[in-house]
Design an enzyme around this catalytic site. Sequence first.
Site, PDB file in Angstrom:
ATOM      1  N   ALA A 113      -2.878  -3.515 -14.600  1.00 49.52           N
ATOM      2  CA  ALA A 113      -4.417  -2.886 -15.472  1.00 49.52           C
ATOM      3  C   ALA A 113      -3.660  -2.423 -16.449  1.00 49.52           C
ATOM      4  CB  ALA A 113      -5.177  -2.158 -14.313  1.00 49.52           C
ATOM      5  N   GLY A 114      -3.605  -3.228 -17.616  1.00 45.43           N
ATOM      6  CA  GLY A 114      -3.705  -2.777 -18.679  1.00 45.43           C
ATOM      7  C   GLY A 114      -4.816  -1.353 -19.262  1.00 45.43           C
ATOM      8  N   VAL A 115      -6.382  -1.649 -19.373  1.00 44.52           N
ATOM      9  CA  VAL A 115      -7.050  -0.227 -19.634  1.00 44.52           C
ATOM     10  C   VAL A 115      -7.636  -0.183 -18.338  1.00 44.52           C
ATOM     11  CG1 VAL A 115      -9.258   0.132 -20.464  1.00 44.52           C
ATOM     12  CG2 VAL A 115      -7.656  -1.667 -21.472  1.00 44.52           C
ATOM     13  N   HIS A 120     -12.455  -3.918 -15.880  1.00 38.81           N
ATOM     14  CA  HIS A 120     -12.724  -5.651 -16.450  1.00 38.81           C
ATOM     15  C   HIS A 120     -12.986  -6.522 -15.360  1.00 38.81           C
ATOM     16  CE1 HIS A 120      -9.605  -4.160 -18.327  1.00 38.81           C
ATOM     17  NE2 HIS A 120      -9.087  -5.412 -18.505  1.00 38.81           N
TER      18      HIS A 120
END
Length: 169
Positions: A113-115, A120
Amino acid sequence: METVWAPWRMAYILSEKDRNCFFCHKLREPARDAENYVIYRGKEAFALLNIYPYNNGHLMIAPYAHVSSLTALRPEQLLELFDITRRCEQALREAMRPEGFNIGINVGKVAGAGVEDHLHVHIVPRWNGDTNYMTTISETRVIPQQLEDAYKLLFPYFSENRRFHSLNV
């Protein structure tokens, strides 16, 4: 040695980085949806183009709720998140005619997960032969379409008069 020019990256490199959640930031700017590549807003979730795509047409679908996992969503939020994902698949299929899709969610940093804090879904259209030696050998992606062009191509599929709104839930 080959040179790949990516002049659009300089604006990001030199820009002031927002330490806040970019999903939440874009949600607070409805008047700038086209500039922010927000392609659709529902009641509980929204869709936007990924500005660092794995492939052209790479969309992300996020709930309005700032949560980090599926288990934190109420049933109606979860339903709309996946309904919009399904509708994005249909719009991409009609507009870009891909031969397949990668659809996924990365929950947690260790999962990619980048965020991490704002769940999302990624939906990436794929074509036979869309990967080549550039990614494997040079760790470089070649995206054959400008974000503005992808937005203009896809936006009509999300308008009120399109079938996007008539798919049965």
